[in-house]
Design a protein around this motif. Structure first.
Motif, mmCIF file in Angstrom:
data_model
loop_
_atom_site.group_PDB
_atom_site.id
_atom_site.type_symbol
_atom_site.label_atom_id
_atom_site.label_comp_id
_atom_site.label_asym_id
_atom_site.label_seq_id
_atom_site.Cartn_x
_atom_site.Cartn_y
_atom_site.Cartn_z
ATOM 1 N N ALA A 87 0.766 -0.993 -0.054
ATOM 2 C CA ALA A 87 -0.012 -0.140 -0.118
ATOM 3 C C ALA A 87 0.941 1.332 0.100
ATOM 4 C CB ALA A 87 -0.894 -0.128 1.390
ATOM 5 N N GLU A 88 2.011 1.289 0.992
ATOM 6 C CA GLU A 88 2.690 2.404 0.869
ATOM 7 C C GLU A 88 3.525 2.857 -0.444
ATOM 8 O OE1 GLU A 88 3.325 4.806 2.908
ATOM 9 O OE2 GLU A 88 2.933 3.966 4.894
ATOM 10 N N GLY A 89 3.912 1.640 -1.129
ATOM 11 C CA GLY A 89 4.494 1.849 -2.451
ATOM 12 C C GLY A 89 3.554 2.415 -3.582
ATOM 13 N N ALA A 90 2.174 1.738 -3.436
ATOM 14 C CA ALA A 90 1.077 2.106 -4.415
ATOM 15 C C ALA A 90 0.663 3.664 -4.113
ATOM 16 C CB ALA A 90 -0.060 1.211 -4.248
ATOM 17 N N LEU A 91 0.511 4.105 -2.836
ATOM 18 C CA LEU A 91 0.238 5.412 -2.608
ATOM 19 C C LEU A 91 1.227 6.472 -3.212
ATOM 20 C CD1 LEU A 91 -1.636 7.386 -0.902
ATOM 21 C CD2 LEU A 91 -0.019 7.186 0.956
ATOM 22 N N GLU A 111 -4.999 12.021 5.194
ATOM 23 C CA GLU A 111 -6.254 11.469 5.648
ATOM 24 C C GLU A 111 -7.310 11.306 4.612
ATOM 25 O OE1 GLU A 111 -9.347 12.818 8.839
ATOM 26 O OE2 GLU A 111 -7.683 11.542 9.863
ATOM 27 N N ALA A 112 -8.077 10.493 4.359
ATOM 28 C CA ALA A 112 -9.268 10.306 3.450
ATOM 29 C C ALA A 112 -10.337 9.476 3.937
ATOM 30 C CB ALA A 112 -8.858 9.834 2.394
ATOM 31 N N CYS A 113 -11.428 9.652 3.567
ATOM 32 C CA CYS A 113 -12.744 8.772 3.730
ATOM 33 C C CYS A 113 -13.068 7.633 2.500
ATOM 34 C CB CYS A 113 -13.904 9.742 4.108
ATOM 35 S SG CYS A 113 -15.395 8.637 4.580
ATOM 36 N N LEU A 114 -13.358 6.638 2.884
ATOM 37 C CA LEU A 114 -13.568 5.742 1.742
ATOM 38 C C LEU A 114 -14.908 5.228 1.887
ATOM 39 C CD1 LEU A 114 -11.529 2.433 0.760
ATOM 40 C CD2 LEU A 114 -14.029 2.132 1.435
ATOM 41 N N LEU A 115 -15.624 5.402 0.585
ATOM 42 C CA LEU A 115 -17.113 4.907 0.449
ATOM 43 C C LEU A 115 -17.158 3.858 -0.635
ATOM 44 C CD1 LEU A 115 -16.868 8.501 0.846
ATOM 45 C CD2 LEU A 115 -19.268 8.000 1.036
ATOM 46 N N ILE A 116 -18.239 2.867 -0.552
ATOM 47 C CA ILE A 116 -18.507 1.824 -1.537
ATOM 48 C C ILE A 116 -19.824 2.089 -1.999
ATOM 49 C CG2 ILE A 116 -19.020 -0.593 -1.776
ATOM 50 C CD1 ILE A 116 -17.048 -0.995 0.552
ATOM 51 N N ALA A 117 -20.026 2.299 -3.276
ATOM 52 C CA ALA A 117 -21.429 1.926 -4.032
ATOM 53 C C ALA A 117 -21.477 0.814 -4.931
ATOM 54 C CB ALA A 117 -21.683 3.151 -4.602
ATOM 55 N N ARG A 118 -22.588 0.054 -4.914
ATOM 56 C CA ARG A 118 -22.664 -1.137 -5.770
ATOM 57 C C ARG A 118 -24.133 -0.980 -6.539
ATOM 58 N NH1 ARG A 118 -21.733 -4.177 -0.757
ATOM 59 N NH2 ARG A 118 -19.452 -4.733 -0.904
ATOM 60 N N ILE A 119 -24.060 -1.049 -7.883
ATOM 61 C CA ILE A 119 -25.080 -0.876 -8.786
ATOM 62 C C ILE A 119 -26.246 -1.749 -8.549
ATOM 63 C CG2 ILE A 119 -25.789 -0.805 -11.194
ATOM 64 C CD1 ILE A 119 -22.887 0.271 -11.774
ATOM 65 N N ASP A 120 -27.357 -1.513 -8.571
ATOM 66 C CA ASP A 120 -28.527 -2.411 -8.391
ATOM 67 C C ASP A 120 -28.535 -3.441 -9.277
ATOM 68 O OD1 ASP A 120 -30.682 -3.445 -7.381
ATOM 69 O OD2 ASP A 120 -32.223 -1.886 -8.033
ATOM 70 N N TRP A 146 -11.505 13.398 0.041
ATOM 71 C CA TRP A 146 -10.673 14.247 0.598
ATOM 72 C C TRP A 146 -11.392 15.219 1.564
ATOM 73 C CZ3 TRP A 146 -8.204 10.823 -1.622
ATOM 74 C CH2 TRP A 146 -8.002 10.927 -3.038
ATOM 75 N N SER A 147 -12.684 15.473 1.288
ATOM 76 C CA SER A 147 -13.442 16.110 2.153
ATOM 77 C C SER A 147 -13.636 15.996 3.493
ATOM 78 C CB SER A 147 -14.815 16.523 1.378
ATOM 79 O OG SER A 147 -14.794 16.812 0.193
ATOM 80 N N SER A 148 -13.896 16.742 4.320
ATOM 81 C CA SER A 148 -14.282 16.575 5.905
ATOM 82 C C SER A 148 -15.576 15.750 5.865
ATOM 83 C CB SER A 148 -14.302 17.596 6.610
ATOM 84 O OG SER A 148 -15.323 18.537 6.277
ATOM 85 N N ASP A 149 -15.702 14.913 7.083
ATOM 86 C CA ASP A 149 -16.999 14.185 7.237
ATOM 87 C C ASP A 149 -18.062 14.985 7.043
ATOM 88 O OD1 ASP A 149 -15.344 12.002 7.680
ATOM 89 O OD2 ASP A 149 -15.876 11.676 9.750
ATOM 90 N N ARG A 150 -18.370 16.331 7.424
ATOM 91 C CA ARG A 150 -19.435 17.168 7.359
ATOM 92 C C ARG A 150 -19.793 17.241 6.097
ATOM 93 N NH1 ARG A 150 -15.534 20.357 9.784
ATOM 94 N NH2 ARG A 150 -15.122 22.131 8.587
ATOM 95 N N PRO A 193 -6.170 7.545 8.589
ATOM 96 C CA PRO A 193 -4.829 8.059 7.855
ATOM 97 C C PRO A 193 -4.836 7.265 6.816
ATOM 98 C CG PRO A 193 -4.419 7.017 9.922
ATOM 99 C CD PRO A 193 -5.788 7.452 9.838
ATOM 100 N N LEU A 194 -4.006 7.824 5.483
ATOM 101 C CA LEU A 194 -3.839 7.008 4.546
ATOM 102 C C LEU A 194 -2.357 6.223 4.513
ATOM 103 C CD1 LEU A 194 -4.590 9.416 1.686
ATOM 104 C CD2 LEU A 194 -5.591 7.241 1.992
ATOM 105 N N PRO A 195 -2.269 5.164 4.040
ATOM 106 C CA PRO A 195 -3.301 4.239 3.575
ATOM 107 C C PRO A 195 -3.495 3.244 4.442
ATOM 108 C CG PRO A 195 -1.140 3.232 3.098
ATOM 109 C CD PRO A 195 -0.682 4.557 3.870
ATOM 110 N N HIS A 196 -3.196 3.002 5.739
ATOM 111 C CA HIS A 196 -3.312 2.104 6.534
ATOM 112 C C HIS A 196 -4.661 1.719 6.880
ATOM 113 C CE1 HIS A 196 0.886 1.506 6.420
ATOM 114 N NE2 HIS A 196 1.203 2.583 6.867
ATOM 115 N N SER A 197 -5.485 2.938 7.184
ATOM 116 C CA SER A 197 -6.933 2.653 7.644
ATOM 117 C C SER A 197 -7.882 2.350 6.529
ATOM 118 C CB SER A 197 -7.210 4.246 8.206
ATOM 119 O OG SER A 197 -7.569 5.121 7.116
ATOM 120 N N LEU A 198 -7.489 2.330 5.255
ATOM 121 C CA LEU A 198 -8.492 1.932 4.011
ATOM 122 C C LEU A 198 -9.103 0.335 4.305
ATOM 123 C CD1 LEU A 198 -6.787 3.704 1.206
ATOM 124 C CD2 LEU A 198 -8.543 4.626 2.670
#
Length: 547
Positions: free
Chosen positions: A161-165, A180-189, A241-245, A275-280
């Motif tokens: 992950a560190e090398g990829a980052l 720091e980043a927030c990860l989200l998932i979406a799946r098509i119906d 990259w946006s804040s949670d709010r 934190p990137l990338p270890h929390s992903l």
């Protein structure tokens, strides 16, 4: 190929036209210009591969024309024809890519040699340009895959992950100073058949369209990136990259864009920013859990977080599924359609009362139903389960997993799920009813066989072989039907026949034993006494007294 002759003297242009063997060099079109300015206009439209030009012209100096060609038509080869043997001119021609410098008067062999050299050079460079263009096309095709691989490895391969980052930062896909980043998932119906049809059932194209729209919002404002997760089919991952709010507002904007373009919205599961990338990897797990635990009874909520989802979704939920199985079993055995429907509906009615239905609970329900089905078939049919289910006679009764609604569907239909469950339970009921009918017929045939052959040496194994069933099956069915095992049933039948024969005073005990299938009179006496409580002789004497 095309060529242009540039000279302010018509006779020189005519000489070049006559001296060059154009066909031999593969040149099909030749035009003329009387000066550099006219040549520039012709080159813009005609786009020749070769220019044969004079250095000194009244309208546009040759050096100016060479400089313009070098800058605006660098693939074009040119040959300088001049009456001046000037080293500076030669050096300028070479510096601007000229192939040759020929002095007037023009020698036919010299100019044809120069043309051949220019044509060969252009063709070689054109082949190299074509190869490079093909390579660029392939690189452009593979680059998105390469980027997706790097981005997916942030989730799936913590070791790299560190090398990829680092590579993603160099590519500019992830900002250099971002920690720091927030990860989200979406799946098509998966149940949206109209959308699938609109894209010709091309899942890759459909996913590409959704990702592009997401990136229109993310990349344009430098808020994140959307990509296809190579570890999850039909799965879109967003790194934001946006804040949670601000994330909820961002998701609302993306969904509005999706609706305007495709008339669809996506459900997003979000992890806790870290934190990137270890929390992903942890965020990915949390986001997936949030989607699995979203409440399908609230279809207008598109943002889901794991930490605020229902714990196991309800007190009733998964724990109550096992309790229902006794009701399912009784309903199946009753073969009553109303009772089967009631048993299939109970859990859903309770969950609707509680106001919670989630993909996680539906998956558990589906697994419970299928496990109950498999277990019940095995309990009832035993070793015959596989052969009977493979029998064409039972094909239409085999309602199974492929007919079930998908728990991941965006829309929840109570009736679709109940209908499927009723189909499974009713199929079981029909299967067992047919099996019981077949069992009764088989047992009747075995009893008839015993009545016809009791005088012979009949063993349990013989019966099993005669009727293509197992010894265990015969024993179990005799126990269920008559309350005794096969050997006791056969012995009782023989002793009852022996009692009838013993009324004949002319038959000896040995004769009676042999007539009912006993070859050993002592064993006959033992079995007789066990059943009647008297020895054969005592029984015969008691009969005589009674008469």
């Amino acid at each position: 190929m095309r060529a242009l002759i540039v000279d302010d003297e018509a006779r020189v242009r005519k000489a070049v036209q006559l001296l060059v063997d154009w066909d031999k060099h593969g040149i099909r079109e030749v035009r003329e210009a009387n000066g550099g300015n006219e040549a520039i206009e012709i080159i813009k439209q005609f786009r020749p591969q070769l220019v044969i030009m004079d250095m000194m012209m009244g309208s546009g100096h040759g050096l100016e024309l060479m400089a313009w060609v070098y800058e605006h038509a660098s693939n074009t080869k040119f040959i300088v024809v001049s009456g001046h043997d000037d080293f500076d001119f030669v050096r300028s021609a070479v510096r601007h890519g000229g192939v040759d410098y020929i002095l007037k008067p023009i020698d036919p062999e010299a100019i044809n040699t120069a043309v051949r050299k220019a044509v060969d050079g252009w063709r070689l460079e054109e082949a190299e340009r074509a190869d490079q263009q093909l390579l660029n096309i392939r690189l452009n095709e593979f680059k998105p895959l390469y980027d997706e691989k790097l981005l997916s490895s942030l989730i799936d391969d913590p070791g790299s992950a560190e090398g990829a980052l680092g590579k993603l930062r160099k590519e500019g896909l992830i900002p250099t100073g971002l920690e720091e980043a927030c990860l989200l998932i979406a799946r098509i119906d998966p149940g949206d058949s109209l959308l699938q049809q609109k894209f010709g059932h091309n899942g890759e194209l459909l996913l590409f369209a959704f990702i592009n729209i997401c990136n229109e919002f993310l990349l344009a404002h430098r808020q994140g990136i959307a990509f296809k997760h190579l570890g999850g089919p039909q799965e879109i991952v967003l790194l934001v990259w946006s804040s949670d709010r601000n994330i909820a507002e961002l998701i609302e904007q993306i969904n509005q864009g999706l609706f305007v373009t495709l008339q669809r919205r996506l459900h997003f599961g979000a992890g806790s920013a870290g934190p990137l990338p270890h929390s992903l990897p942890k965020q990915y797990t949390e986001a997936g859990l949030a989607l699995r635990r979203r409440n399908l009874l609230r279809p207008d909520e598109y943002m889901h977080r794991a930490e605020i989802q229902h714990q196991s979704n309800s007190a009733f939920g998964r724990h109550s599924l096992g309790k229902l199985q006794e009701e399912w079993k009784l309903a199946v055995q009753s073969a009553d359609d109303d009772r089967i429907t009631l048993a299939a509906s109970k859990w859903f009615d309770e969950q609707l009362r509680l106001g919670v239905i989630t993909p996680e609970l539906l998956t558990a329900w589906k697994n419970e139903v299928m496990a109950f089905r498999a277990r019940t078939i095995q309990d009832v049919l035993g070793h015959q389960a596989d052969s009977l289910l493979a029998d064409s006679e039972y094909e239409n009764e085999d309602t199974g997993d492929t007919d079930a609604p998908l728990p991941e569907n965006y829309t929840f239909s109570k009736y679709a799920w109940i209908d499927w469950t009723v189909g499974v339970l009713a199929g079981l009921s029909r299967l067992f009813s047919r099996h019981l009918t077949r069992d009764k017929d088989t047992i009747s045939e075995i009893v008839h066989y015993i009545e016809q052959n009791y005088q012979s040496n009949i063993a349990l194994q013989d019966i099993a072989a005669q009727f293509y069933v197992s010894r265990e099956y015969v024993s179990r069915k005799f126990k269920q039907t008559f309350g005794i095992n096969f050997s006791d049933y056969l012995a009782k039948y023989r002793i009852d026949k022996a009692k009838l024969l013993m009324s004949n005073p002319h038959l000896k005990l040995q004769d009676v034993a042999e007539l009912v299938g006993f070859r050993d009179v002592k064993y006959f006496s033992k079995v007789f006494k066990k059943q009647e409580g008297l020895s054969p002789r005592e029984y015969k004497e008691s009969r005589a007294i009674m008469q």
